[in-house]
Scaffold this motif. Structure first.
Motif: not given
Lengths: 110, 116
Positions: A28-43
């Protein structure tokens, strides 16, 4: 809500550049694209965010074509410590529910 | 400053018991999210709070799950009559939403729930 599609897994070797592509056809027009990284046992933790064109920070680059229906996370010269799950998230953080996709499990080998 | 804090970090309970999971967001963050992550799986959206608006509860899997946020800060996720399939890591995230563009989610370390 924009649904995202990513490869389930990718393999690489130390020192190589890794590109992970995410499809989000109904962004959508207002949407941003964000990338996250996750390691085991972490947020998950934030890597990079963009709206259009190219964004670069100290750890990654994000390429977004003009139609914004996809995006590519680029990790230069990966190391063993980059082995993690990478999530592409599309939405307007803080103003709507945010639904994560399946993520891409990246394995970096020596 | 302090990040998102969740407690307990680990909880083992018996089937049928009620549990409460707590999330302390970063001070001043108006948006708060709860997610559930089963072993080896992705993040499942549960509920979203934004300021004083009514929460988006569309991700809660059953009426055994509820959440509240008091004073726009601390949030509690309650699971009644726990079942074995409730075993997972429950992650909380907050966001400041303090600028014109979109912001980032700051996640806690999660509460690992095991239902025996």
């Amino acid at each position: 809500l924009a649904k995202t599609t990513q490869p389930i897994s990718m393999d690489s070797y130390e020192g190589q550049e890794v590109n992970i592509t995410c499809s989000h056809n109904n962004i959508a027009t207002n949407d941003y694209i964000t990338w996250y990284q996750q390691f085991p046992s972490q947020g998950p933790r934030f890597i990079i965010q963009g709206y259009k064109t190219k964004v670069t920070n100290e750890v990654a680059s994000l390429f977004i074509p003009a139609d914004r229906k996809s995006s590519t996370l680029s990790l230069p010269r990966v190391s063993l410590s980059d082995t993690a799950v990478y999530y592409c998230l599309v939405g307007d953080t803080g103003f709507q529910k945010l639904v994560f996709g399946t993520g891409t499990r990246l394995l970096v080998s020596p | 400053g302090a990040g998102v804090s969740q407690s307990p970090s680990n909880k083992v309970t018996e089937k049928g018991k009620d549990v409460e999971l707590r999330c302390d967001p970063i001070s001043g963050h108006t948006a708060l999210y709860w997610y559930r992550q089963s072993l080896g799986q992705g993040l499942e959206f549960l509920i979203y709070f934004q300021g004083n608006s009514a929460p988006d509860k569309s991700g809660l899997p059953s009426d055994r799950f509820s959440a509240e946020r008091t004073g726009g800060s601390v949030s509690t996720l309650t699971i009644q009559r726990t079942q074995q399939e409730d075993s997972a890591v429950y992650l909380c995230a907050s966001s400041p939403r303090d600028r014109g563009g979109s912001g980032e989610l700051f996640f806690g370390e999660g509460s690992r729930l095991t239902v025996l």
